[in-house]
Design a protein around this motif. Sequence first.
Motif, PDB file in Angstrom:
ATOM      1  N   PRO A  97      -0.785 -27.710  11.031  1.00 21.09           N
ATOM      2  CA  PRO A  97      -0.840 -26.252  11.145  1.00 21.09           C
ATOM      3  C   PRO A  97      -1.099 -25.768  12.564  1.00 21.09           C
ATOM      4  CG  PRO A  97      -2.939 -27.073  10.409  1.00 21.09           C
ATOM      5  CD  PRO A  97      -2.033 -28.274  10.536  1.00 21.09           C
ATOM      6  N   THR A  98      -0.570 -24.600  12.842  1.00 18.10           N
ATOM      7  CA  THR A  98      -0.908 -23.836  14.036  1.00 18.10           C
ATOM      8  C   THR A  98      -1.382 -22.481  13.545  1.00 18.10           C
ATOM      9  OG1 THR A  98       0.797 -24.958  15.324  1.00 18.10           O
ATOM     10  CG2 THR A  98      -0.052 -22.879  16.212  1.00 18.10           C
ATOM     11  N   ILE A  99      -2.657 -22.231  13.693  1.00 22.18           N
ATOM     12  CA  ILE A  99      -3.248 -21.000  13.170  1.00 22.18           C
ATOM     13  C   ILE A  99      -2.840 -19.810  14.025  1.00 22.18           C
ATOM     14  CG2 ILE A  99      -5.419 -19.779  12.782  1.00 22.18           C
ATOM     15  CD1 ILE A  99      -6.658 -22.477  12.060  1.00 22.18           C
ATOM     16  N   LYS A 100      -2.385 -18.770  13.338  1.00 25.42           N
ATOM     17  CA  LYS A 100      -2.108 -17.500  13.997  1.00 25.42           C
ATOM     18  C   LYS A 100      -3.335 -16.592  13.909  1.00 25.42           C
ATOM     19  CE  LYS A 100       2.506 -16.587  13.916  1.00 25.42           C
ATOM     20  NZ  LYS A 100       3.644 -15.846  13.425  1.00 25.42           N
ATOM     21  N   SER A 101      -4.019 -16.626  12.748  1.00 19.87           N
ATOM     22  CA  SER A 101      -5.260 -15.860  12.603  1.00 19.87           C
ATOM     23  C   SER A 101      -6.036 -16.338  11.377  1.00 19.87           C
ATOM     24  CB  SER A 101      -4.981 -14.357  12.477  1.00 19.87           C
ATOM     25  OG  SER A 101      -4.358 -14.069  11.236  1.00 19.87           O
ATOM     26  N   ILE A 102      -7.348 -16.189  11.476  1.00 19.36           N
ATOM     27  CA  ILE A 102      -8.238 -16.374  10.332  1.00 19.36           C
ATOM     28  C   ILE A 102      -9.125 -15.147  10.284  1.00 19.36           C
ATOM     29  CG2 ILE A 102     -10.114 -17.691   9.292  1.00 19.36           C
ATOM     30  CD1 ILE A 102      -9.099 -20.180  10.583  1.00 19.36           C
ATOM     31  N   ASP A 162      -8.969 -27.551  11.683  1.00 22.53           N
ATOM     32  CA  ASP A 162      -9.052 -28.410  12.865  1.00 22.53           C
ATOM     33  C   ASP A 162      -8.939 -29.878  12.463  1.00 22.53           C
ATOM     34  OD1 ASP A 162      -9.398 -26.125  14.401  1.00 22.53           O
ATOM     35  OD2 ASP A 162     -11.561 -26.405  14.666  1.00 22.53           O
ATOM     36  N   ALA A 163      -9.609 -30.255  11.388  1.00 22.99           N
ATOM     37  CA  ALA A 163      -9.539 -31.639  10.896  1.00 22.99           C
ATOM     38  C   ALA A 163      -8.130 -31.965  10.428  1.00 22.99           C
ATOM     39  CB  ALA A 163     -10.545 -31.860   9.767  1.00 22.99           C
ATOM     40  N   TRP A 164      -7.464 -31.013   9.793  1.00 21.12           N
ATOM     41  CA  TRP A 164      -6.078 -31.215   9.348  1.00 21.12           C
ATOM     42  C   TRP A 164      -5.176 -31.457  10.551  1.00 21.12           C
ATOM     43  CZ3 TRP A 164      -2.909 -26.844   6.525  1.00 21.12           C
ATOM     44  CH2 TRP A 164      -1.718 -27.374   6.003  1.00 21.12           C
ATOM     45  N   THR A 165      -5.328 -30.634  11.575  1.00 18.08           N
ATOM     46  CA  THR A 165      -4.518 -30.791  12.793  1.00 18.08           C
ATOM     47  C   THR A 165      -4.778 -32.150  13.443  1.00 18.08           C
ATOM     48  OG1 THR A 165      -4.541 -28.401  13.169  1.00 18.08           O
ATOM     49  CG2 THR A 165      -4.039 -29.790  15.069  1.00 18.08           C
ATOM     50  N   ALA A 166      -6.029 -32.594  13.418  1.00 21.53           N
ATOM     51  CA  ALA A 166      -6.395 -33.880  14.037  1.00 21.53           C
ATOM     52  C   ALA A 166      -6.045 -35.077  13.148  1.00 21.53           C
ATOM     53  CB  ALA A 166      -7.894 -33.884  14.338  1.00 21.53           C
ATOM     54  N   GLY A 167      -5.630 -34.811  11.910  1.00 20.04           N
ATOM     55  CA  GLY A 167      -5.303 -35.909  11.004  1.00 20.04           C
ATOM     56  C   GLY A 167      -6.524 -36.559  10.380  1.00 20.04           C
ATOM     57  N   LYS A 220     -15.623 -18.401   7.616  1.00 26.01           N
ATOM     58  CA  LYS A 220     -14.559 -18.550   8.611  1.00 26.01           C
ATOM     59  C   LYS A 220     -14.718 -19.865   9.363  1.00 26.01           C
ATOM     60  CE  LYS A 220     -12.425 -16.234  12.544  1.00 26.01           C
ATOM     61  NZ  LYS A 220     -12.435 -15.037  13.396  1.00 26.01           N
ATOM     62  N   THR A 221     -15.946 -20.201   9.736  1.00 29.11           N
ATOM     63  CA  THR A 221     -16.207 -21.449  10.450  1.00 29.11           C
ATOM     64  C   THR A 221     -15.864 -22.662   9.598  1.00 29.11           C
ATOM     65  OG1 THR A 221     -17.926 -20.409  11.787  1.00 29.11           O
ATOM     66  CG2 THR A 221     -18.007 -22.813  11.596  1.00 29.11           C
ATOM     67  N   ILE A 222     -16.243 -22.625   8.334  1.00 27.72           N
ATOM     68  CA  ILE A 222     -15.943 -23.731   7.420  1.00 27.72           C
ATOM     69  C   ILE A 222     -14.429 -23.949   7.321  1.00 27.72           C
ATOM     70  CG2 ILE A 222     -15.966 -24.402   4.977  1.00 27.72           C
ATOM     71  CD1 ILE A 222     -18.774 -23.054   4.862  1.00 27.72           C
ATOM     72  N   VAL A 223     -13.690 -22.872   7.146  1.00 28.11           N
ATOM     73  CA  VAL A 223     -12.224 -22.966   7.019  1.00 28.11           C
ATOM     74  C   VAL A 223     -11.605 -23.410   8.342  1.00 28.11           C
ATOM     75  CG1 VAL A 223     -10.111 -21.663   6.566  1.00 28.11           C
ATOM     76  CG2 VAL A 223     -12.112 -21.349   5.087  1.00 28.11           C
ATOM     77  N   GLN A 224     -12.071 -22.837   9.449  1.00 32.97           N
ATOM     78  CA  GLN A 224     -11.553 -23.227  10.766  1.00 32.97           C
ATOM     79  C   GLN A 224     -11.736 -24.723  10.996  1.00 32.97           C
ATOM     80  OE1 GLN A 224     -10.150 -21.221  13.575  1.00 32.97           O
ATOM     81  NE2 GLN A 224      -9.585 -23.339  13.980  1.00 32.97           N
ATOM     82  N   ARG A 225     -12.912 -25.241  10.667  1.00 35.14           N
ATOM     83  CA  ARG A 225     -13.179 -26.674  10.850  1.00 35.14           C
ATOM     84  C   ARG A 225     -12.265 -27.527   9.977  1.00 35.14           C
ATOM     85  NH1 ARG A 225     -19.726 -26.228  11.126  1.00 35.14           N
ATOM     86  NH2 ARG A 225     -19.816 -25.577  13.306  1.00 35.14           N
ATOM     87  N   SER A 226     -11.977 -27.065   8.761  1.00 33.12           N
ATOM     88  CA  SER A 226     -11.090 -27.843   7.888  1.00 33.12           C
ATOM     89  C   SER A 226      -9.666 -27.861   8.446  1.00 33.12           C
ATOM     90  CB  SER A 226     -11.114 -27.308   6.456  1.00 33.12           C
ATOM     91  OG  SER A 226     -10.424 -26.089   6.337  1.00 33.12           O
TER      92      SER A 226
END
Length: 169
Positions: free
Chosen positions: A103-108, A48-53, A40-46
């Motif tokens: 992306p705007t995450i609704k849930s992971i 976050d990086a996508w959102t930050a460009g 979950k952390t690995i995916v969340q970080r990816s």
Amino acid sequence: MTSTFCRSFAVRASVAFAATSLGFLALSSGAYAQTPSGNKTIVQRSFDAWTAGTGSPFQLLADEASWTIEGNSVVSKTYPTKEAFLREVIRPFNARMSVGIKPTIKSITADGDRVVIHFEAAGTARDGKPYVNTYAWFFQMKSGSVTRASAFFDAIAFNDLWARVAPDD
């Protein structure tokens, strides 16, 4: 008796220390990625990086990862490799956008080696119109990489963009 007790205690303490140390080494060497919270952390970080460009979740794909787009969109099928998916879907999609989707995450949710991401994404197409869609991605993870993915999204919104906007060559 005291001497036997002390030796026994020392042996048990040494074994416990060794087991704890090995557990720590396993966590620091990537085994952490095999836990639900690690994946979950690995995916969340990816994301976050996508959102930050500064990255994208597609960087998590193993070279031989398969990606299935479910449903009835113009791109619905199984892509057998990362490169096939990027070449046939992601690059042509991005070439239709003047402002890439964020992306705007609704849930992971993570359970073992599976991670499910529910998110909304919005960007601007090359014709100036907004592109907005809701996605659900199902990842199968191994050693911190995605080995298989299934994606669900609004095919009507996707197909409209695909037909309306030619890719920028």
